[in-house]
Design an enzyme around this catalytic site. Sequence first.
Site, PDB file in Angstrom:
ATOM      1  CE  LYS A   5      -4.420  -1.780   1.436  1.00 38.55           C
ATOM      2  NZ  LYS A   5      -5.517  -1.782   2.422  1.00 38.55           N
TER       3      LYS A   5
ATOM      4  NE  ARG B 281      -7.994  -8.200   0.731  1.00 42.13           N
ATOM      5  CZ  ARG B 281      -7.652  -7.377  -0.259  1.00 42.13           C
ATOM      6  NH1 ARG B 281      -6.661  -6.504  -0.056  1.00 42.13           N
ATOM      7  NH2 ARG B 281      -8.277  -7.415  -1.418  1.00 42.13           N
TER       8      ARG B 281
END
Length: 295
Positions: A233, A267
């Site tokens: 991210k 995740r």
Amino acid sequence: MPGPITSPVPSRWSIRNGSLELDSAPLLMGILNVTPDSFSDGGRFDTESRAVDHALQLVADGAAILDIGGESTRPGADVVDVNEELSRVIPAISSISAATDVPISIDTTKASVASEAVAAGARIVNDVSGLTFDPLMPEVCAEHKVGVVCMHIKGTPQTMQDDPRYDNVVAEVGQFLSARIAALRSAGIAESHICIDPGIGFGKTARHNLELLSNIDALRRLGRPVLIGHSRKRFLKRLLGREVEERTAGTIGVSIALASQGVDILRVHDVGAVRDALTAWRCVTEPGDLLRTID
């Protein structure tokens, strides 16, 4: 963090037709985006055959859950029509569920997509809105007795990074998740089926993300399994100066830090690399039976 402490974090998470055991190391949820525009892997797995092949590779690499999404939730992403989303995810879920027993999660905010995905073989619903965008979502999840990932988001994917502000991000995210647990229970979803996610990158600055990632215990006090989605991210670019294709090492570093705080599920895109790193970490910190396998 304000809010009730419901119970110690359980050792299992109930999902549709079964449960997942939560070990001392996090379970890995492998990411499979069947989208043309996801921030990291958009367009790579947007055919049924590619999706199945990648899903089976994720399983071979150590994924305990497969998370399949047909609508990008990256900052500024366009909303996808329900029929388009269904056309992307249902063939993939049907084929993958026929090829592996690893539980499938549908990553969607739409109740109709969730319902069709469950019929096709999904056993978990992962909703980035905390089951708030579609008022029918709690009812669908309760009816099908799926596992539920309830995530925090500030705004929508289209607006969430427009100068997000908090007085105390850890407390405010915790309050939201505590309230959603209560609301989902009232809607008929058993608490044993609820997993929580603070929503890294969903209406947070890099500083907000780091505050949440370094305060996992505050989330665990809510008494539900904690899932974190930090893989590749944007905050890692702020920390490391790396573009998305160069963020595997940063993802692994954060994964180890989260494992050391007791996170239950990670995740991630790079399942094999994270699995190896977690195995090496456990060999050093909790050798136990692992030492007996080493000459």
